[in-house]
Design a protein around this motif. Structure first.
Motif, PDB file in Angstrom:
ATOM      1  N   PRO A 256     -45.566 -14.118   1.618  1.00 22.32           N
ATOM      2  CA  PRO A 256     -45.274 -12.873   2.374  1.00 22.32           C
ATOM      3  C   PRO A 256     -43.959 -12.258   1.931  1.00 22.32           C
ATOM      4  N   PHE A 257     -44.004 -11.028   2.493  1.00 19.40           N
ATOM      5  CA  PHE A 257     -42.314  -9.626   1.846  1.00 19.40           C
ATOM      6  C   PHE A 257     -42.524  -9.102   3.072  1.00 19.40           C
ATOM      7  N   GLY A 258     -41.611  -8.572   3.362  1.00 19.56           N
ATOM      8  CA  GLY A 258     -41.413  -7.615   4.229  1.00 19.56           C
ATOM      9  C   GLY A 258     -39.701  -7.383   4.705  1.00 19.56           C
ATOM     10  N   GLU A 259     -38.946  -6.521   5.665  1.00 20.55           N
ATOM     11  CA  GLU A 259     -37.960  -5.853   5.638  1.00 20.55           C
ATOM     12  C   GLU A 259     -36.790  -7.602   6.012  1.00 20.55           C
ATOM     13  N   ASP A 260     -37.227  -8.305   6.619  1.00 23.59           N
ATOM     14  CA  ASP A 260     -36.785  -9.199   7.047  1.00 23.59           C
ATOM     15  C   ASP A 260     -37.446 -10.346   7.555  1.00 23.59           C
TER      16      ASP A 260
ATOM     17  N   CYS B 126     -45.173  -8.934   6.133  1.00 22.75           N
ATOM     18  CA  CYS B 126     -46.600  -8.091   6.042  1.00 22.75           C
ATOM     19  C   CYS B 126     -47.071 -10.185   5.119  1.00 22.75           C
ATOM     20  N   HIS B 127     -48.358 -10.439   5.826  1.00 19.91           N
ATOM     21  CA  HIS B 127     -48.689 -12.172   4.979  1.00 19.91           C
ATOM     22  C   HIS B 127     -49.617 -11.808   4.357  1.00 19.91           C
ATOM     23  N   PRO B 128     -49.810 -11.625   2.890  1.00 17.76           N
ATOM     24  CA  PRO B 128     -50.398 -10.705   2.867  1.00 17.76           C
ATOM     25  C   PRO B 128     -52.072 -11.840   2.496  1.00 17.76           C
ATOM     26  N   ILE B 129     -52.442 -13.320   2.103  1.00 18.46           N
ATOM     27  CA  ILE B 129     -53.556 -13.692   2.046  1.00 18.46           C
ATOM     28  C   ILE B 129     -53.244 -14.534   3.297  1.00 18.46           C
TER      29      ILE B 129
ATOM     30  N   ASP C 112     -44.434   0.533 -11.800  1.00 13.64           N
ATOM     31  CA  ASP C 112     -45.649   0.069 -12.705  1.00 13.64           C
ATOM     32  C   ASP C 112     -44.977  -1.799 -12.633  1.00 13.64           C
ATOM     33  N   GLN C 113     -44.072  -1.656 -13.240  1.00 15.94           N
ATOM     34  CA  GLN C 113     -43.250  -3.827 -13.199  1.00 15.94           C
ATOM     35  C   GLN C 113     -43.525  -4.105 -11.046  1.00 15.94           C
ATOM     36  N   LEU C 114     -42.950  -3.114 -10.506  1.00 21.02           N
ATOM     37  CA  LEU C 114     -43.001  -3.552  -9.070  1.00 21.02           C
ATOM     38  C   LEU C 114     -44.062  -3.409  -8.948  1.00 21.02           C
ATOM     39  N   ASP C 115     -44.512  -2.661  -8.513  1.00 21.52           N
ATOM     40  CA  ASP C 115     -46.178  -2.724  -8.166  1.00 21.52           C
ATOM     41  C   ASP C 115     -47.400  -4.291  -8.857  1.00 21.52           C
ATOM     42  N   ARG C 116     -46.950  -4.969  -9.621  1.00 19.39           N
ATOM     43  CA  ARG C 116     -47.431  -5.868 -10.550  1.00 19.39           C
ATOM     44  C   ARG C 116     -47.094  -6.595  -9.763  1.00 19.39           C
ATOM     45  N   ALA C 117     -45.070  -7.013  -9.503  1.00 17.83           N
ATOM     46  CA  ALA C 117     -44.832  -7.858  -8.375  1.00 17.83           C
ATOM     47  C   ALA C 117     -45.578  -8.174  -7.282  1.00 17.83           C
ATOM     48  N   PHE C 118     -45.971  -6.687  -6.405  1.00 11.90           N
ATOM     49  CA  PHE C 118     -46.106  -6.873  -5.169  1.00 11.90           C
ATOM     50  C   PHE C 118     -47.387  -6.853  -5.491  1.00 11.90           C
TER      51      PHE C 118
ATOM     52  N   GLU D  17     -39.281 -21.117  -2.231  1.00  8.68           N
ATOM     53  CA  GLU D  17     -37.738 -21.443  -2.010  1.00  8.68           C
ATOM     54  C   GLU D  17     -37.544 -21.582  -0.395  1.00  8.68           C
ATOM     55  N   LYS D  18     -37.977 -20.186  -0.201  1.00 14.33           N
ATOM     56  CA  LYS D  18     -37.517 -19.689   1.388  1.00 14.33           C
ATOM     57  C   LYS D  18     -38.961 -20.012   1.871  1.00 14.33           C
ATOM     58  N   SER D  19     -40.222 -19.788   1.230  1.00 12.95           N
ATOM     59  CA  SER D  19     -41.294 -19.281   1.661  1.00 12.95           C
ATOM     60  C   SER D  19     -41.683 -17.538   2.325  1.00 12.95           C
ATOM     61  N   TYR D  20     -41.049 -17.139   1.560  1.00 10.01           N
ATOM     62  CA  TYR D  20     -41.069 -15.567   2.406  1.00 10.01           C
ATOM     63  C   TYR D  20     -39.996 -14.718   1.154  1.00 10.01           C
ATOM     64  N   VAL D  21     -40.216 -12.923   0.653  1.00 10.25           N
ATOM     65  CA  VAL D  21     -39.308 -12.795   0.135  1.00 10.25           C
ATOM     66  C   VAL D  21     -38.962 -11.307   0.749  1.00 10.25           C
ATOM     67  N   THR D  22     -37.722 -10.984   0.397  1.00 15.29           N
ATOM     68  CA  THR D  22     -37.832  -9.703   1.399  1.00 15.29           C
ATOM     69  C   THR D  22     -37.949  -8.169   0.199  1.00 15.29           C
TER      70      THR D  22
END
Length: 87
Positions: free
Chosen positions: A65-69, A74-77, A50-56, A29-34
């Motif tokens: 992408p995920f990051g502070e804001d 971080c654009h992983p791909i 373990d679940q948090l590692d899986r989520a990342f 929806e947002k095209s990223y996650v904070t």
């Protein structure tokens, strides 16, 4: 079926969705996650490593992408570099 029952069913359905699936939906929806979004689904990350590692890992694999804001993601791909340009 009355309105109250439908609302209750929708609330229960939302509770059954896994945190990872919810993060995917939010990321699409947002095209990223904070990190704040992630902490909303994993409020005690030290107890759920373990679940948090899986989520990342899933976010990375999905290219979300995920990051502070929004400005510090971080654009992983999408951060791939054309290796021909390096040589």
């Amino acid at each position: 079926m009355d309105t109250q029952t439908i609302t209750d069913v929708n609330a229960v359905e939302k509770d059954l969705i896994s945190p990872i699936a919810s993060l995917f939906q939010l990321g699409r929806e947002k095209s990223y996650v904070t990190y704040e979004d992630i902490l909303r689904y994993y409020p005690l990350p030290e107890e759920d490593l373990d679940q948090l590692d899986r989520a990342f890992a899933c976010l990375i694999c999905a290219g979300i992408p995920f990051g502070e804001d929004a400005e510090h993601l971080c654009h992983p791909i999408n951060d791939t570099v054309d290796m021909d340009e390096w040589y």
